[in-house]
Write a protein that holds these residues in place. Structure first.
Motif, PDB file in Angstrom:
ATOM      1  N   MET A 132       0.830  -1.186   0.000  1.00 28.84           N
ATOM      2  CA  MET A 132       0.000   0.000   0.000  1.00 28.84           C
ATOM      3  C   MET A 132       0.871   1.244   0.000  1.00 28.84           C
ATOM      4  N   SER A 133       0.487   2.228  -0.776  1.00 27.51           N
ATOM      5  CA  SER A 133       1.242   3.474  -0.762  1.00 27.51           C
ATOM      6  C   SER A 133       0.317   4.670  -0.541  1.00 27.51           C
ATOM      7  N   ASP A 134      -0.949   4.433  -0.355  1.00 27.53           N
ATOM      8  CA  ASP A 134      -1.915   5.489  -0.107  1.00 27.53           C
ATOM      9  C   ASP A 134      -1.984   5.747   1.399  1.00 27.53           C
ATOM     10  N   PRO A 135      -1.609   6.961   1.853  1.00 28.11           N
ATOM     11  CA  PRO A 135      -1.614   7.243   3.293  1.00 28.11           C
ATOM     12  C   PRO A 135      -2.976   6.987   3.946  1.00 28.11           C
ATOM     13  N   ARG A 136      -4.048   7.300   3.249  1.00 29.56           N
ATOM     14  CA  ARG A 136      -5.393   7.098   3.805  1.00 29.56           C
ATOM     15  C   ARG A 136      -5.663   5.611   4.032  1.00 29.56           C
ATOM     16  N   GLU A 137      -5.367   4.773   3.045  1.00 30.03           N
ATOM     17  CA  GLU A 137      -5.578   3.335   3.180  1.00 30.03           C
ATOM     18  C   GLU A 137      -4.685   2.765   4.274  1.00 30.03           C
ATOM     19  N   GLU A 138      -3.436   3.211   4.316  1.00 32.57           N
ATOM     20  CA  GLU A 138      -2.515   2.738   5.353  1.00 32.57           C
ATOM     21  C   GLU A 138      -3.013   3.118   6.740  1.00 32.57           C
ATOM     22  N   PHE A 139      -3.494   4.345   6.887  1.00 30.08           N
ATOM     23  CA  PHE A 139      -4.022   4.787   8.179  1.00 30.08           C
ATOM     24  C   PHE A 139      -5.210   3.924   8.590  1.00 30.08           C
ATOM     25  N   LEU A 140      -6.161   3.740   7.699  1.00 27.18           N
ATOM     26  CA  LEU A 140      -7.370   2.974   8.006  1.00 27.18           C
ATOM     27  C   LEU A 140      -7.069   1.504   8.279  1.00 27.18           C
ATOM     28  N   ALA A 141      -5.934   1.018   7.781  1.00 26.06           N
ATOM     29  CA  ALA A 141      -5.512  -0.357   8.050  1.00 26.06           C
ATOM     30  C   ALA A 141      -4.730  -0.455   9.369  1.00 26.06           C
ATOM     31  N   GLY A 142      -4.543   0.685  10.045  1.00 21.95           N
ATOM     32  CA  GLY A 142      -3.817   0.688  11.310  1.00 21.95           C
ATOM     33  C   GLY A 142      -2.316   0.688  11.160  1.00 21.95           C
ATOM     34  N   GLU A 143      -1.839   0.982   9.949  1.00 23.65           N
ATOM     35  CA  GLU A 143      -0.408   0.903   9.668  1.00 23.65           C
ATOM     36  C   GLU A 143       0.333   2.223   9.890  1.00 23.65           C
ATOM     37  N   ARG A 144      -0.352   3.242  10.376  1.00 29.74           N
ATOM     38  CA  ARG A 144       0.288   4.546  10.597  1.00 29.74           C
ATOM     39  C   ARG A 144      -0.058   5.068  12.001  1.00 29.74           C
ATOM     40  N   GLU A 152       1.617   6.572  14.116  1.00 32.52           N
ATOM     41  CA  GLU A 152       2.239   7.853  14.458  1.00 32.52           C
ATOM     42  C   GLU A 152       1.505   9.032  13.824  1.00 32.52           C
ATOM     43  N   ASP A 153       0.543   8.753  12.960  1.00 33.26           N
ATOM     44  CA  ASP A 153      -0.187   9.789  12.239  1.00 33.26           C
ATOM     45  C   ASP A 153      -1.596   9.976  12.792  1.00 33.26           C
ATOM     46  N   VAL A 154      -2.226  11.061  12.380  1.00 37.27           N
ATOM     47  CA  VAL A 154      -3.630  11.301  12.679  1.00 37.27           C
ATOM     48  C   VAL A 154      -4.346  11.591  11.370  1.00 37.27           C
ATOM     49  N   ALA A 155      -5.656  11.406  11.386  1.00 43.39           N
ATOM     50  CA  ALA A 155      -6.471  11.721  10.214  1.00 43.39           C
ATOM     51  C   ALA A 155      -7.468  12.805  10.611  1.00 43.39           C
ATOM     52  N   LEU A 156      -7.694  13.726   9.699  1.00 40.70           N
ATOM     53  CA  LEU A 156      -8.653  14.809   9.894  1.00 40.70           C
ATOM     54  C   LEU A 156      -9.589  14.837   8.701  1.00 40.70           C
ATOM     55  N   PHE A 157     -10.874  14.909   8.980  1.00 45.42           N
ATOM     56  CA  PHE A 157     -11.859  15.154   7.927  1.00 45.42           C
ATOM     57  C   PHE A 157     -12.490  16.502   8.238  1.00 45.42           C
ATOM     58  N   LEU A 158     -12.520  17.370   7.235  1.00 46.88           N
ATOM     59  CA  LEU A 158     -13.147  18.679   7.366  1.00 46.88           C
ATOM     60  C   LEU A 158     -14.199  18.795   6.275  1.00 46.88           C
ATOM     61  N   ARG A 204      -9.439  14.895  -1.640  1.00 47.70           N
ATOM     62  CA  ARG A 204     -10.786  15.416  -1.825  1.00 47.70           C
ATOM     63  C   ARG A 204     -11.750  14.230  -1.751  1.00 47.70           C
ATOM     64  N   VAL A 205     -12.765  14.318  -0.902  1.00 50.08           N
ATOM     65  CA  VAL A 205     -13.798  13.298  -0.794  1.00 50.08           C
ATOM     66  C   VAL A 205     -15.135  13.981  -1.062  1.00 50.08           C
ATOM     67  N   ASP A 206     -16.211  13.210  -1.100  1.00 47.45           N
ATOM     68  CA  ASP A 206     -17.515  13.739  -1.496  1.00 47.45           C
ATOM     69  C   ASP A 206     -17.877  15.082  -0.875  1.00 47.45           C
ATOM     70  N   ASP A 207     -17.811  15.175   0.438  1.00 46.35           N
ATOM     71  CA  ASP A 207     -18.295  16.379   1.108  1.00 46.35           C
ATOM     72  C   ASP A 207     -17.221  17.155   1.842  1.00 46.35           C
ATOM     73  N   GLY A 208     -15.948  16.934   1.496  1.00 50.89           N
ATOM     74  CA  GLY A 208     -14.898  17.642   2.209  1.00 50.89           C
ATOM     75  C   GLY A 208     -13.515  17.165   1.825  1.00 50.89           C
ATOM     76  N   THR A 209     -12.603  17.279   2.783  1.00 50.63           N
ATOM     77  CA  THR A 209     -11.214  16.894   2.577  1.00 50.63           C
ATOM     78  C   THR A 209     -10.766  16.016   3.737  1.00 50.63           C
ATOM     79  N   LEU A 210     -10.062  14.934   3.425  1.00 54.93           N
ATOM     80  CA  LEU A 210      -9.499  14.035   4.429  1.00 54.93           C
ATOM     81  C   LEU A 210      -7.981  14.148   4.354  1.00 54.93           C
ATOM     82  N   ILE A 211      -7.386  14.435   5.493  1.00 51.34           N
ATOM     83  CA  ILE A 211      -5.943  14.662   5.571  1.00 51.34           C
ATOM     84  C   ILE A 211      -5.341  13.639   6.527  1.00 51.34           C
ATOM     85  N   VAL A 212      -4.241  13.005   6.134  1.00 51.68           N
ATOM     86  CA  VAL A 212      -3.481  12.111   7.015  1.00 51.68           C
ATOM     87  C   VAL A 212      -2.084  12.690   7.115  1.00 51.68           C
TER      88      VAL A 212
END
Length: 142
Positions: free
Chosen positions: A1-13, A15-21, A37-45
């Motif tokens: 996996m090289s997508d930070p979002r997928e890695e985060f959701l898999a518990g592989e990060r 040391e990081d946090v995720a923010l949805f605005l 960019r997601v449907d109704d906002g932005t997700l940041i890892v």
């Protein structure tokens, strides 16, 4: 996996946090430079320190203070971190998630419960009605 979002959701990060605005909460096209960019906002890892600072800048609230206040009420936060269901008005269209703060905790068999089963995602959300709520799940379930 090289997508930070997928890695985060898999518990592989852990040391990081995720923010949805949500767009309805903060509308700033510059956010897309830092996340997806997601449907109704932005997700940041991002790494934990930068993420907590970004959360405070965007919401005016300290991330850990927000998490402590949201911890008192369980709700449902989507496993992609981009929405959820306010426990104060389930199914009410007037309620929508404004923002989410999340982090992953590595498996810890000594603690037991879901922590023994695998990495755990902790998520905290704020609804448009002002209700703060939390959810957690095993990363393997997402």
């Amino acid at each position: 996996m090289s997508d930070p979002r997928e890695e985060f959701l898999a518990g592989e990060r852990p040391e990081d946090v995720a923010l949805f605005l949500a767009d309805s909460y903060v509308s700033d096209e510059r956010l897309e430079q830092f996340g997806d960019r997601v449907d109704d906002g932005t997700l940041i890892v991002v790494d934990g320190e930068r993420g907590r600072s970004a959360f405070q800048a965007a919401t005016g609230t300290g991330a850990m203070e927000f998490a402590k206040s949201a911890m008192n009420l369980e709700g449902i936060i989507d496993d992609d971190l981009t929405g959820g269901q306010c426990p104060e008005a389930p199914g009410d269209e007037d309620h929508a998630v404004q923002f989410v703060f999340a982090f992953a905790e590595e498996q810890n068999e000594e603690v037991g419960g879901i922590y023994a089963e695998g990495d755990v995602i902790h998520a905290y959300a704020q609804c448009t009605c002002g209700t703060a709520f939390s959810d957690r799940w095993n990363a393997s379930e997402a």
